[in-house]
Design a protein around this motif. Structure first.
Motif, PDB file in Angstrom:
ATOM      1  N   SER A   1      -9.189  11.795  -5.864  1.00  0.00           N
ATOM      2  CA  SER A   1      -9.278  10.415  -6.329  1.00  0.00           C
ATOM      3  C   SER A   1      -8.142   9.544  -5.809  1.00  0.00           C
ATOM      4  O   SER A   1      -7.022  10.005  -5.598  1.00  0.00           O
ATOM      5  N   GLN A   2      -8.445   8.266  -5.656  1.00  0.00           N
ATOM      6  CA  GLN A   2      -7.451   7.247  -5.329  1.00  0.00           C
ATOM      7  C   GLN A   2      -7.210   6.327  -6.522  1.00  0.00           C
ATOM      8  O   GLN A   2      -6.745   5.193  -6.362  1.00  0.00           O
TER       9      GLN A   2
ATOM     10  N   THR B   1      -6.232  -0.556  -8.027  1.00  0.00           N
ATOM     11  CA  THR B   1      -4.953   0.085  -7.718  1.00  0.00           C
ATOM     12  C   THR B   1      -3.908  -0.089  -8.813  1.00  0.00           C
ATOM     13  O   THR B   1      -2.814   0.462  -8.708  1.00  0.00           O
TER      14      THR B   1
ATOM     15  N   GLN C   1       0.829  -1.196   0.000  1.00  0.00           N
ATOM     16  CA  GLN C   1       0.000   0.000   0.000  1.00  0.00           C
ATOM     17  C   GLN C   1       0.868   1.253   0.000  1.00  0.00           C
ATOM     18  O   GLN C   1       0.511   2.267  -0.615  1.00  0.00           O
TER      19      GLN C   1
ATOM     20  N   LEU D   1       0.853   7.052  -6.482  1.00  0.00           N
ATOM     21  CA  LEU D   1      -0.331   7.901  -6.634  1.00  0.00           C
ATOM     22  C   LEU D   1       0.035   9.373  -6.451  1.00  0.00           C
ATOM     23  O   LEU D   1      -0.492  10.248  -7.147  1.00  0.00           O
TER      24      LEU D   1
ATOM     25  N   ASP E   1     -12.268   6.738 -13.763  1.00  0.00           N
ATOM     26  CA  ASP E   1     -11.931   7.180 -12.412  1.00  0.00           C
ATOM     27  C   ASP E   1     -12.999   6.741 -11.412  1.00  0.00           C
ATOM     28  O   ASP E   1     -12.679   6.235 -10.323  1.00  0.00           O
TER      29      ASP E   1
ATOM     30  N   LYS F   1       0.683   4.329  -2.681  1.00  0.00           N
ATOM     31  CA  LYS F   1       0.490   5.713  -2.251  1.00  0.00           C
ATOM     32  C   LYS F   1       1.565   6.631  -2.828  1.00  0.00           C
ATOM     33  O   LYS F   1       1.293   7.757  -3.250  1.00  0.00           O
TER      34      LYS F   1
ATOM     35  N   GLY G   1     -11.989  -0.151  -5.900  1.00  0.00           N
ATOM     36  CA  GLY G   1     -10.694  -0.267  -5.229  1.00  0.00           C
ATOM     37  C   GLY G   1      -9.588  -0.712  -6.164  1.00  0.00           C
ATOM     38  O   GLY G   1      -8.678  -1.453  -5.771  1.00  0.00           O
TER      39      GLY G   1
ATOM     40  N   CYS H   1     -12.699   2.942 -10.842  1.00  0.00           N
ATOM     41  CA  CYS H   1     -11.492   2.606 -10.086  1.00  0.00           C
ATOM     42  C   CYS H   1     -11.701   2.868  -8.597  1.00  0.00           C
ATOM     43  O   CYS H   1     -11.320   2.057  -7.743  1.00  0.00           O
ATOM     44  N   ASN H   2     -12.290   4.001  -8.269  1.00  0.00           N
ATOM     45  CA  ASN H   2     -12.539   4.330  -6.868  1.00  0.00           C
ATOM     46  C   ASN H   2     -13.599   3.421  -6.262  1.00  0.00           C
ATOM     47  O   ASN H   2     -13.464   2.953  -5.130  1.00  0.00           O
TER      48      ASN H   2
ATOM     49  N   LEU I   1      -5.155   5.508  -9.943  1.00  0.00           N
ATOM     50  CA  LEU I   1      -3.860   5.808 -10.535  1.00  0.00           C
ATOM     51  C   LEU I   1      -3.993   5.853 -12.058  1.00  0.00           C
ATOM     52  O   LEU I   1      -3.644   4.913 -12.771  1.00  0.00           O
TER      53      LEU I   1
ATOM     54  N   ARG J   1       0.192  10.748 -11.226  1.00  0.00           N
ATOM     55  CA  ARG J   1      -0.996  11.227 -11.933  1.00  0.00           C
ATOM     56  C   ARG J   1      -0.684  12.538 -12.642  1.00  0.00           C
ATOM     57  O   ARG J   1      -0.226  13.493 -12.022  1.00  0.00           O
TER      58      ARG J   1
END
Length: 421
Positions: free
Chosen positions: A25-26, A105, A3, A10, A96, A7, A103, A99-100, A28, A14
């Motif tokens: 947003s989370q 990644t 993780q 990320l 987007d 992070k 989850g 993806c959120n 990538l 972007r």
């Protein structure tokens, strides 16, 4: 992949247009350059560029890539926006969101495919419009001026390329509309990449007519692996990988050869994903199976059977058949989203299963996500820069000299094809 690694990637991976559009947003979303180079770094690998004609295709493809730990491309062609709910201006938002929600990644590039320029009159429109698709979150684009002669193809790219952010993925194209005896040649491909290099442009991909069944089938033999490898070898100094169009319907053995024996890193798949999501019977290559004059559907899978009957009736009433079933996407996506959760899920699951098999068992793309993370972290940026520096002499690539050189190339522009896939 930890993780912590995600992070970090990320935070820096972007591009600015993605950050601006989706600040919290989370997901990538990355440049197409990242995806291309992850495949190249693994070697003998290409990933799917899934044409997200509807939201179920996008969901299924993303889930398959997450399961395969593979970097992926979600794309839509400019022409598809005329008959699909997904367009060049909302595809990044759809990717987007999913993806959120799911989850996701793994790194995802959002690609504007076949931004066609069919005549010189379209160059000014392209120059004006292309910035808007990047404003909407696109991270990669294919400039398709291959409908024109080789000199105009190159000149159009030279006019339009400055509108593409330097960090973004850039695909060019040669030979899409060749006739039966007009497969792309190393000479034509090198001409295009030489001219671009002379003006300091480095396309990440080049699409060829290499015998694909996409659009006009240029050869009954299917994709020409040896020809593709020869062209890619010719283009090595220019740092340009291959984009394989018309992947739907090709047998797995041939696609494995493309991945293993050429510099192809991107393989477009459109029609097969649409049909599989609906629950249409397909063979092992993704070709839809007919039942008389209509597509055969597997009862109890894909869209609701009663709704499928409505789709068929609508198609019949409007003279829609064969490949033109693609036009049902815009008309019926609202209805598909109005089905029960179980049916919506099985539509996405159908796509997921097919894409996962391609990524892992055919394209050799599994476990390319960590490679993409490493590339981003090594660069410390969303911008990986060009794969090749300028080394051709721009003085030898003026408009006048380009036209003279192109006139000496033995080329056969044949009948037009279907440029969506």
């Amino acid at each position: 992949m930890s993780q912590d690694t995600f992070k970090k990637a990320l935070a820096v991976g972007r591009p600015p247009n993605v950050v601006q559009n989706f600040p919290g947003s989370q997901a990538l979303l990355v440049s197409g350059k990242v995806i291309d180079r992850a495949m190249t770094a693994k070697g003998g690998a290409m990933t799917i560029a899934a044409n997200g004609r509807n939201i179920f295709i996008i969901e299924g493809a993303l889930k398959a890539a997450q399961r395969a730990n593979a970097a992926i491309i979600i794309e839509i062609a400019r022409s598809e926006a005329t008959y699909c709910p997904t367009t060049l201006w909302n595809i990044a938002r759809r990717v987007d969101y999913l993806c959120n929600k799911l989850g996701i990644t793994i790194p995802v590039a959002v690609h504007a495919d076949h931004y066609f320029i069919k005549s010189w009159d379209g160059v000014a429109e392209a120059k004006a419009e292309i910035p808007s698709v990047f404003d909407a979150g696109i991270t990669s684009i294919a400039i398709d001026a291959s409908h024109m002669t080789d000199d105009l193809n190159l000149l159009a790219n030279l006019v339009v390329a400055p509108t593409i952010p330097t960090w973004a993925g850039y695909e060019t194209e040669i030979g899409e509309i060749k006739g039966e005896f007009g497969l792309s040649s190393p000479v034509e491909a090198k001409f295009l990449c030489q001219g671009l290099n002379a003006h300091n442009f480095c396309p990440d991909w080049i699409a060829l007519n290499n015998g694909t069944t996409h659009g006009i089938e240029a050869s009954g033999e299917g994709i020409q692996v040896d020809l593709t490898a020869k062209i890619h070898e010719t283009l090595k100094p220019y740092g340009t990988s291959g984009a394989q169009h018309g992947t739907s319907g090709n047998d797995s053995a041939r696609l494995r050869e493309i991945a293993a024996q050429t510099a192809t890193t991107k393989a477009n798949v459109a029609t097969a994903l649409q049909m599989i999501g609906w629950g249409v019977k397909v063979n092992e290559f993704g070709n839809a199976i007919m039942d008389g004059d209509h597509f055969a559907k597997v009862t109890g899978t894909g869209v609701d059977d009663a709704l499928w009957d409505e789709m068929v009736a609508y198609a019949d009433d409007n003279g829609i058949s064969g490949g033109n079933y693609k036009k049902l996407n815009l008309v019926f996506e609202r209805r598909w989203q109005g089905q029960s959760q179980a049916i919506r899920q099985r539509m996405a699951d159908n796509v997921e299963g097919f894409v996962y098999d391609l990524l892992v068992n055919v394209f050799n793309a599994q476990d390319t996500a960590p490679i993409a993370y490493d590339l981003i972290l090594e660069a410390g940026s969303y911008d990986l820069g060009p794969k090749a520096k300028q080394f051709e002499d721009p003085a030898e690539w003026t408009e006048e000299k380009i036209k003279a050189m192109a006139a000496s190339i033995d080329t056969d522009k044949g009948p037009e094809g279907d440029f969506d896939d």
